[in-house]
Structures are given as structure tokens and as C-alpha cells.
Design a protein around this motif. Structure first.
Motif, mmCIF file in Angstrom:
data_model
loop_
_atom_site.group_PDB
_atom_site.id
_atom_site.type_symbol
_atom_site.label_atom_id
_atom_site.label_comp_id
_atom_site.label_asym_id
_atom_site.label_seq_id
_atom_site.Cartn_x
_atom_site.Cartn_y
_atom_site.Cartn_z
ATOM 1 N N GLY A 58 0.801 -1.212 0.000
ATOM 2 C CA GLY A 58 0.000 0.000 0.000
ATOM 3 C C GLY A 58 0.833 1.262 0.000
ATOM 4 N N SER A 59 1.942 1.220 -0.720
ATOM 5 C CA SER A 59 2.892 2.328 -0.724
ATOM 6 C C SER A 59 2.896 3.061 -2.058
ATOM 7 C CB SER A 59 4.307 1.808 -0.448
ATOM 8 O OG SER A 59 4.338 1.050 0.722
ATOM 9 N N GLN A 60 3.344 4.306 -2.015
ATOM 10 C CA GLN A 60 3.543 5.071 -3.241
ATOM 11 C C GLN A 60 5.017 5.070 -3.615
ATOM 12 O OE1 GLN A 60 1.434 8.755 -3.985
ATOM 13 N NE2 GLN A 60 0.073 8.390 -2.231
ATOM 14 N N ILE A 61 5.285 5.240 -4.903
ATOM 15 C CA ILE A 61 6.649 5.225 -5.427
ATOM 16 C C ILE A 61 6.996 6.629 -5.918
ATOM 17 C CG2 ILE A 61 8.224 4.227 -7.123
ATOM 18 C CD1 ILE A 61 6.178 1.890 -7.370
ATOM 19 N N ILE A 62 8.190 7.101 -5.542
ATOM 20 C CA ILE A 62 8.704 8.364 -6.063
ATOM 21 C C ILE A 62 10.062 8.091 -6.690
ATOM 22 C CG2 ILE A 62 9.372 10.739 -5.551
ATOM 23 C CD1 ILE A 62 7.566 10.634 -3.099
ATOM 24 N N PRO A 63 10.167 8.129 -8.014
ATOM 25 C CA PRO A 63 11.481 7.926 -8.645
ATOM 26 C C PRO A 63 12.434 9.042 -8.232
ATOM 27 C CG PRO A 63 9.689 7.809 -10.259
ATOM 28 C CD PRO A 63 9.107 8.361 -9.010
ATOM 29 N N ALA A 64 13.665 8.697 -7.927
ATOM 30 C CA ALA A 64 14.656 9.703 -7.559
ATOM 31 C C ALA A 64 16.060 9.152 -7.765
ATOM 32 C CB ALA A 64 14.476 10.142 -6.107
ATOM 33 N N ASP A 65 16.929 9.972 -8.326
ATOM 34 C CA ASP A 65 18.343 9.675 -8.424
ATOM 35 C C ASP A 65 18.976 10.137 -7.114
ATOM 36 O OD1 ASP A 65 21.070 9.631 -8.863
ATOM 37 O OD2 ASP A 65 21.014 10.757 -10.741
ATOM 38 N N ALA A 66 19.483 9.209 -6.325
ATOM 39 C CA ALA A 66 20.000 9.542 -4.996
ATOM 40 C C ALA A 66 21.280 10.364 -5.051
ATOM 41 C CB ALA A 66 20.240 8.266 -4.191
ATOM 42 N N THR A 67 21.859 10.550 -6.237
ATOM 43 C CA THR A 67 23.037 11.414 -6.362
ATOM 44 C C THR A 67 22.642 12.845 -6.720
ATOM 45 O OG1 THR A 67 23.408 10.994 -8.732
ATOM 46 C CG2 THR A 67 24.377 9.435 -7.174
ATOM 47 N N SER A 68 21.370 13.088 -6.945
ATOM 48 C CA SER A 68 20.879 14.411 -7.349
ATOM 49 C C SER A 68 20.215 15.116 -6.171
ATOM 50 C CB SER A 68 19.883 14.273 -8.511
ATOM 51 O OG SER A 68 19.136 15.463 -8.682
ATOM 52 N N LEU A 69 20.768 16.246 -5.761
ATOM 53 C CA LEU A 69 20.174 16.998 -4.657
ATOM 54 C C LEU A 69 18.771 17.486 -5.013
ATOM 55 C CD1 LEU A 69 23.226 19.069 -3.371
ATOM 56 C CD2 LEU A 69 22.053 17.208 -2.184
ATOM 57 N N GLU A 70 18.579 17.855 -6.274
ATOM 58 C CA GLU A 70 17.257 18.312 -6.711
ATOM 59 C C GLU A 70 16.229 17.198 -6.565
ATOM 60 O OE1 GLU A 70 15.003 20.148 -10.677
ATOM 61 O OE2 GLU A 70 17.172 19.784 -10.712
ATOM 62 N N ASP A 71 16.581 15.989 -7.019
ATOM 63 C CA ASP A 71 15.679 14.843 -6.890
ATOM 64 C C ASP A 71 15.401 14.522 -5.423
ATOM 65 O OD1 ASP A 71 15.690 14.638 -9.630
ATOM 66 O OD2 ASP A 71 16.255 12.519 -9.677
ATOM 67 N N LEU A 72 16.434 14.584 -4.596
ATOM 68 C CA LEU A 72 16.269 14.256 -3.182
ATOM 69 C C LEU A 72 15.383 15.268 -2.461
ATOM 70 C CD1 LEU A 72 19.891 13.066 -2.283
ATOM 71 C CD2 LEU A 72 17.841 11.634 -2.489
ATOM 72 N N GLN A 73 15.536 16.527 -2.804
ATOM 73 C CA GLN A 73 14.683 17.554 -2.196
ATOM 74 C C GLN A 73 13.215 17.314 -2.545
ATOM 75 O OE1 GLN A 73 16.617 21.064 -3.714
ATOM 76 N NE2 GLN A 73 18.336 20.862 -2.286
ATOM 77 N N LYS A 74 12.969 16.986 -3.811
ATOM 78 C CA LYS A 74 11.595 16.681 -4.228
ATOM 79 C C LYS A 74 11.083 15.428 -3.528
ATOM 80 C CE LYS A 74 11.941 18.783 -8.859
ATOM 81 N NZ LYS A 74 12.040 18.492 -10.317
ATOM 82 N N LEU A 75 11.943 14.440 -3.403
ATOM 83 C CA LEU A 75 11.567 13.186 -2.742
ATOM 84 C C LEU A 75 11.145 13.445 -1.295
ATOM 85 C CD1 LEU A 75 11.461 10.064 -2.443
ATOM 86 C CD2 LEU A 75 13.903 10.159 -1.873
ATOM 87 N N VAL A 76 11.935 14.190 -0.565
ATOM 88 C CA VAL A 76 11.636 14.458 0.840
ATOM 89 C C VAL A 76 10.354 15.278 0.967
ATOM 90 C CG1 VAL A 76 12.442 15.672 2.904
ATOM 91 C CG2 VAL A 76 14.022 14.218 1.623
ATOM 92 N N GLU A 77 10.216 16.301 0.151
ATOM 93 C CA GLU A 77 9.006 17.133 0.202
ATOM 94 C C GLU A 77 7.753 16.320 -0.110
ATOM 95 O OE1 GLU A 77 9.758 20.251 -2.578
ATOM 96 O OE2 GLU A 77 11.338 21.182 -1.362
#
Length: 273
Positions: A58-77
Motif C-alpha cells: 500500500g505504498s507510493q513510489i517516487i522515482p529519484a536519483d539519490a546522487t541528485s540533490l534536486e531529486d532528493l529535495q523533491k523526494l523528501v518534500e
């Protein structure tokens, strides 16, 4: 099941398929009452079956490149929006060596590959924690765990530059863990797991030999992916509130062994042939 994680929310990096430790951890966290967002690099998501895991838990998926600060910021938000608040736990289960994949010997590395592997396998852990820290995204007494391996301390020749990556990963856990603990009351630890037949691990030359040798050396035998998932659940729970800055061995006793009877018998048997 003990409801150890009831009401807790988090992010799980690196679930690829049912062989992966992150996958097993997601299943166990779900069984213990935790909620989470799943994330992986877009290319890894195309290779794996993460949608199946998301549906099951019952989880949602958020694609993110863990080396990208921009992706990580979006992931956390986005994770905080989905989960309805701050985060209680994070699993960093990410590792990759292009030199290993390409068959480059440790003494003949392509340094562009080395740098990429370090960024993915270790620096990404710093980036994840820095993003969480700056966003004040973790609840007090939260827990962050990354997966390591004994090659960070001892020589396993074919583990190649991944050994250096794991040593760096463990150092980051201690160094960032100090600040996360002092400033935010958040725990940071690594688990040094037995060699485990995951998709990533099986790419290392001689990995079957690693597994067989470790199993013979360890008085309790190798820890499985499920064993590691259970250990991770305990570190996410309130039962380990003051365990931090540790590299914790989940390896059946391998890390304290010099030699075992089974290994000696195998050696003597080969010598007499």
C-alpha cells in the motif's frame, strides 16, 4: 508480528526485486505497522518489480536519483506530503560499481567509473542525510540505516572499489550521525551484512565463493536478507533509541572469527588430495 513500527513513517531506498534486502525490509516494516514511500533510480525501476511491492504494501513510489540533490529535495518534500508529516525512518540500500560490472581489476580502475560508484554507493548517503537535515524532515528519535559489508574492514580482493565505498559509507554514518544525534536526536547506523545473493551482490566476481566461505566460517551461518530486514526493523523501532554511530554486524559471527573447524577441514581435505 509485534506492531513495533505502528504509526511510524519513512522512506525506503533501493528495493529492486524480491531478492533485495530493501524489498524484504519493506515487507517487514509493513507487517510491523509502518508506512513508507518507496524510491529508486528511474533506470533501476525499469529493471525491477517495484510496482508489485508498492501494491503489496500500500505504498507510493517516487522515482529519484539519490546522487541528485534536486531529486532528493523533491523526494523528501513529496514523501512528507504523502505521509502527512515528518519521517521516522530511512533505509539507504544503494550500491553500484561500474568497475566491477566492466571487469576492471582494482589495480586498473577507470577513475570516472570509480567516481560514479563512490557517488552512488557512499556520497549519496551524505546527500540523503544532508537533505533530510536541512529540511528538518526527521522526527526526534528517528532512525537512519545504511547497508554495508565486511570488506570495509578486511580485504576481499574481488570486491574491488566497492570496499572503499563501504568504508566511506561507514565513515559518513559516524560523522553525520554525530550532528544528527546532537541537533535532531536522530540515530544513524550501518549494518554490515553477510554476503547475500541479491542482484547487486551477485555481480561481484567469485560471489558464490564468498557466500560459501562465510557460511563455513560463521558459527550461526550466513544471515539472510530476511534476517537483515528484521534487524533493520529493530533499529527503526523505539527499542534501540540510543544506538547510534555504530557499524553493526549481522553476519552469524563471521566478523569475530579467525578460522572455523569447517574451513580447516575443507583446507586439509584439499591439501591431502
Amino acid at each position: 508480528m509485534y506492531n513495533l513500527l505502528k504509526g511510524k513513517k519513512g522512506i525506503i531506498f533501493g528495493a529492486l526485486d524480491s531478492n533485495s534486502i530493501a524489498w524484504k525490509t519493506a515487507e517487514r516494516v509493513h507487517e510491523e505497522g509502518g508506512e513508507f514511500v518507496l524510491t529508486n533510480a528511474p533506470v533501476a525501476m525499469r529493471m525491477g518489480q517495484i510496482n508489485e511491492l508498492a501494491e503489496k504494501t500500500g505504498s507510493q513510489i517516487i522515482p529519484a536519483d539519490a546522487t541528485s540533490l534536486e531529486d532528493l529535495q523533491k523526494l523528501v518534500e513529496q514523501s512528507m506530503e504523502i505521509l502527512g508529516g515528518k519521517i521516522d525512518f530511512v533505509l539507504h540500500s544503494i550500491g553500484m560499481s561500474i568497475n566491477v560490472r566492466k571487469g576492471n581489476h582494482y589495480t586498473n580502475q577507470n577513475y570516472d567509473f570509480t567516481q560514479k560508484g563512490t557517488d552512488v554507493s557512499a556520497m549519496s548517503f551524505h546527500k540523503v542525510m544532508q537533505t533530510l537535515y536541512k529540511a528538518d524532515a526527521m522526527n526526534e528519535w528517528g532512525s537512519i540505516v545504511a547497508l554495508s559489508y565486511m570488506a570495509a574492514q578486511r580485504v576481499f580482493p574481488d570486491y574491488n572499489d566497492m570496499a572503499d565505498n563501504k568504508a566511506y559509507l561507514e565513515s559518513i554514518a559516524r560523522s553525520f550521525g554525530y550532528f544528527f544525534g546532537k541537533d535532531k536526536k536522530v540515530r544513524v547506523n550501518t549494518i554490515s551484512q553477510s554476503p547475500t545473493p541479491t542482484t547487486a551482490g551477485s555481480g561481484v566476481k567469485g560471489f558464490d565463493g564468498f557466500i560459501a566461505y562465510a557460511d563455513k566460517m560463521s558459527p550461526l551461518g550466513n544471515a539472510t536478507a530476511l534476517d537483515c530486514a528484521n534487524y533493520t526493523v529493530s533499529l527503526f523501532s523505539d527499542l534501540t533509541k540510543r544506538v547510534t554511530l555504530q557499524n553493526l554486524y549481522n553476519d552469524g559471527g563471521f566478523s569475530n572469527m579467525g578460522v572455523s573447524t569447517a574451513v580447516m577441514e575443507a583446507f586439509v581435505e584439499n591439501e591431502t588430495k
